[in-house]
Design a protein around this motif. Structure first.
Motif, PDB file in Angstrom:
ATOM      1  N   ASN A 206     -63.229  19.391 -24.941  1.00 18.11           N
ATOM      2  CA  ASN A 206     -63.539  17.953 -25.108  1.00 18.11           C
ATOM      3  C   ASN A 206     -64.185  17.285 -24.090  1.00 18.11           C
ATOM      4  N   VAL A 207     -64.803  16.299 -24.384  1.00 15.79           N
ATOM      5  CA  VAL A 207     -65.608  15.516 -23.294  1.00 15.79           C
ATOM      6  C   VAL A 207     -65.335  13.898 -23.833  1.00 15.79           C
ATOM      7  N   LEU A 208     -64.529  13.242 -22.614  1.00 13.73           N
ATOM      8  CA  LEU A 208     -64.417  12.055 -22.899  1.00 13.73           C
ATOM      9  C   LEU A 208     -65.004  11.101 -21.648  1.00 13.73           C
ATOM     10  N   THR A 209     -65.920  10.131 -22.233  1.00 17.78           N
ATOM     11  CA  THR A 209     -66.640   9.346 -21.128  1.00 17.78           C
ATOM     12  C   THR A 209     -65.943   8.009 -20.913  1.00 17.78           C
ATOM     13  N   GLY A 210     -66.026   7.565 -19.778  1.00 19.62           N
ATOM     14  CA  GLY A 210     -65.613   6.150 -19.665  1.00 19.62           C
ATOM     15  C   GLY A 210     -65.068   6.237 -18.430  1.00 19.62           C
ATOM     16  N   HIS A 211     -64.647   4.879 -17.783  1.00 17.62           N
ATOM     17  CA  HIS A 211     -64.203   4.554 -16.275  1.00 17.62           C
ATOM     18  C   HIS A 211     -62.908   5.201 -15.783  1.00 17.62           C
ATOM     19  N   GLY A 212     -62.819   5.449 -14.554  1.00 19.73           N
ATOM     20  CA  GLY A 212     -61.619   6.315 -14.050  1.00 19.73           C
ATOM     21  C   GLY A 212     -60.268   5.457 -14.179  1.00 19.73           C
ATOM     22  N   ALA A 213     -60.295   3.915 -13.967  1.00 20.92           N
ATOM     23  CA  ALA A 213     -59.297   3.212 -14.181  1.00 20.92           C
ATOM     24  C   ALA A 213     -58.738   2.963 -15.485  1.00 20.92           C
ATOM     25  N   THR A 214     -59.438   3.416 -16.527  1.00 18.20           N
ATOM     26  CA  THR A 214     -59.093   3.229 -17.917  1.00 18.20           C
ATOM     27  C   THR A 214     -58.937   4.630 -18.642  1.00 18.20           C
ATOM     28  N   THR A 215     -60.023   5.179 -18.942  1.00 16.30           N
ATOM     29  CA  THR A 215     -60.146   6.356 -19.614  1.00 16.30           C
ATOM     30  C   THR A 215     -59.498   7.552 -18.524  1.00 16.30           C
ATOM     31  N   GLY A 216     -60.109   7.750 -17.548  1.00 15.02           N
ATOM     32  CA  GLY A 216     -59.369   8.761 -16.464  1.00 15.02           C
ATOM     33  C   GLY A 216     -57.647   8.678 -16.332  1.00 15.02           C
ATOM     34  N   LYS A 217     -57.420   7.100 -16.069  1.00 17.73           N
ATOM     35  CA  LYS A 217     -56.055   6.837 -15.959  1.00 17.73           C
ATOM     36  C   LYS A 217     -55.104   7.383 -17.154  1.00 17.73           C
ATOM     37  N   ALA A 218     -55.813   6.797 -18.387  1.00 19.31           N
ATOM     38  CA  ALA A 218     -54.845   7.147 -19.590  1.00 19.31           C
ATOM     39  C   ALA A 218     -54.686   8.595 -19.978  1.00 19.31           C
ATOM     40  N   LEU A 219     -55.662   9.411 -19.360  1.00 19.23           N
ATOM     41  CA  LEU A 219     -55.627  10.832 -19.450  1.00 19.23           C
ATOM     42  C   LEU A 219     -54.756  11.640 -18.759  1.00 19.23           C
TER      43      LEU A 219
END
Ligand code: NAD
Length: 491
Positions: A206-219
């Motif tokens: 799976n590939v999730l695009t987005g910012h580190g502080a939001t998408t990355g942190k939630a992941l």
């Protein structure tokens, strides 16, 4: 789904389906021109939840979990073939997003395909152990996947890092959720597409695009993620490591560096200069292993500096698609500003700018994030530019007296990723290689890398080793199994 227009934000991939948000997107900017390349949808909290839930389910399906290694290897080999077929597309996407020159982008696409082929081979051949028995039983080690792995990558070499994580994590039998940098998201999106075409079951990549502080942190904070593999800056790595500690899950961290590049007075100076120039200015210095602290033995200091300046002056800075250009722009305008501030700090601290230290003047480069190759002298090992990772085309040159002085200075850094030694004395080369506190040492060469040799840092440069046969093991947990051969009950 239409993937490639400027107006419709590009989609990301969850469970084999393309997902996009019309209103929630970020822009990819071409650093050579300042123009918007396209928009990409941002994966939000709900997307992260869905991705982790479906990936967990996919990882548990017998179709993936029980797939025989040679069948899994076949998929990885197909991915390698598809990457080779689409190498120019990968190279173009990377060049548009981080401004690396065309030749380097093409090499990196070829090397990503080779990484998938290598881990297909590892997948086919990797064994497990029967351990020496200490009783009437058989004891053995089985290696199992974690389940869902979060793979998070930086912008300097996106496809290289993505291949380096995705190929071994899949070979190990995991499902992967890949979160590329917001600066260079497209290679991951294309990789996801090729994974489906190669026959990966939906939900396995799976590939999730987005910012580190939001998408990355939630992941990384999601309880369904069972292992994190991160490459990026030390500050982000520390934050992610703290999340992993709190959740008690394993984490592999490939972080920043401030690598010492060392020239002794008995070195082949012409060869050393080529190694130094490639080591710091290739990719505009945006390399974790960039040899950014140059230590030269006092007796050859002036001679080497003259040769180095002469060679560096000949570096052609320009538009990355031009085949004659050796150095493109920096990856972002914000990054250039940070580098300019650091070079200013060197001026304030008494540093002498021997070359560069400014933007180029050619009219065709004025819209891009260009910066000239920069050489600074007269600093000491405590100055800001010598201590901090600049991650740009800035080389600080220092002198050393003897081996003892050299080791003291070279190891006086919070980082410990890589180092280089130039000498014709093989005993000295060995002594220094053993004394340097770095995860990689190059002797009479620099920045040569192969997928078969483990890679990773000492100190604040990271934890864990990627690449090599054991690169698969960081994505597996071992299980000790005891199997009684004794017909009697236990005493
Ligand atoms: P970065 O740390 O800003 O970002 C890296 C990735 O992490 C991006 O995908 C980002 O979105 C994500 N991220 C940031 N904060 C996060 C958080 N709290 N939770 C989850 N994800 C988060 O790094 P960068 O600026 O993209 O890359 C440059 C850095 O990467 C340099 O320091 C360089 O040395 C390092 N790097 C290291 C290696 C290595 O192998 N050691 C290789 C390449 C780059």
């Amino acid at each position: 789904m239409e993937q490639q227009t400027n107006l419709t934000p590009k989609a990301f991939l969850i469970n084999g389906e393309w997902v996009s948000h019309e209103q929630d997107y970020f822009e990819s900017i071409n650093p050579a021109s300042g123009q918007v390349n396209y928009r990409l949808s941002t994966a939000n909290h709900e997307d992260v939840n869905l991705a982790v839930r479906t990936a967990t389910n996919a990882a548990r399906q017998s179709s993936w979990r029980d797939m025989l290694p040679h069948a899994r290897a076949q998929i990885l080999n197909r991915m390698a073939a598809l990457i080779t077929e689409r190498a120019e597309d990968f190279a173009r996407l990377q060049m548009m997003e981080n401004g690396k020159v065309w030749a380097e982008c093409k090499n990196q696409a070829a090397s990503a395909a080779a990484t998938f082929r290598y881990y297909a081979g590892v997948c086919e051949t990797l064994g497990a152990e029967v351990t020496p028995s200490r009783g009437n039983y058989l004891s053995m080690v089985a290696y199992e996947p974690y389940g869902v792995v979060a793979a998070i990558t930086p912008w300097n070499s996106p496809l290289t890092m993505e291949a380096q994580k995705v190929a071994p994590a899949l070979a190990a039998g995991n499902a992967v959720i890949l979160k590329p940098s917001e600066v260079t998201p497209s290679a991951a999106v294309l990789l996801g597409e090729l994974g489906l075409a190669a026959g990966l079951p939906p939900g396995i990549l799976n590939v999730l695009t987005g910012h580190g502080a939001t998408t990355g942190k939630a992941l990384v904070e999601h309880p369904g993620v069972r292992m994190i593999s991160f490459t990026g800056g030390t500050a982000s790595g520390r934050a992610i490591g703290m999340v992993a500690a709190d959740r008690i899950i394993p984490v592999a961290l490939e972080l920043g560096g401030k690598s010492p590049h060392i020239v002794f007075d008995d070195a082949n100076l012409a060869a050393a200069v080529e190694g130094i120039v490639g080591g710091i200015f290739e990719g505009s210095g945006q390399s974790c292993v960039a040899g950014s602290r140059l230590f030269v033995q006092r007796s050859v200091y002036e001679k080497l500096l003259t040769l180095l300046i002469e060679r560096t002056e000949r570096i052609k800075v320009g538009l990355p698609e031009d085949a004659n250009v050796e150095m493109g722009p920096l990856a972002t305008f914000a990054h250039r500003e940070r580098i300019e501030q650091l070079v200013d700090s060197a001026r304030d601290e008494g540093g002498k700018i021997r070359l560069g230290g400014k933007r180029p003047e050619q009219p065709e480069l004025q819209q891009g994030a260009f910066y000239l190759p920069t050489i600074i002298t007269e600093l000491n090992n405590q100055n800001t530019c010598v201590r901090e990772e600049i991650f740009g085309p800035v080389l600080c040159v220092l002198a050393f007296e003897d081996e003892e002085d050299l080791i003291k200075q070279a190891n006086d850094s919070v980082y410990g990723l890589a180092s280089g030694i130039w000498t014709s004395n093989y005993q000295r080369a060995w002594r220094i290689a053993c004394a340097l506190e770095t995860g990689l040492v190059w002797i009479n060469t620099y920045k040569q890398l192969s997928i078969s040799t483990p890679f990773g840092g000492f100190k604040n440069s990271g934890i864990g080793r990627e690449k090599g046969i054991n690169g698969v093991r960081i994505y597996q947990q071992s299980k000790g199994i005891y199997w009684s051969m004794d017909p009697r009950s236990l005493p």
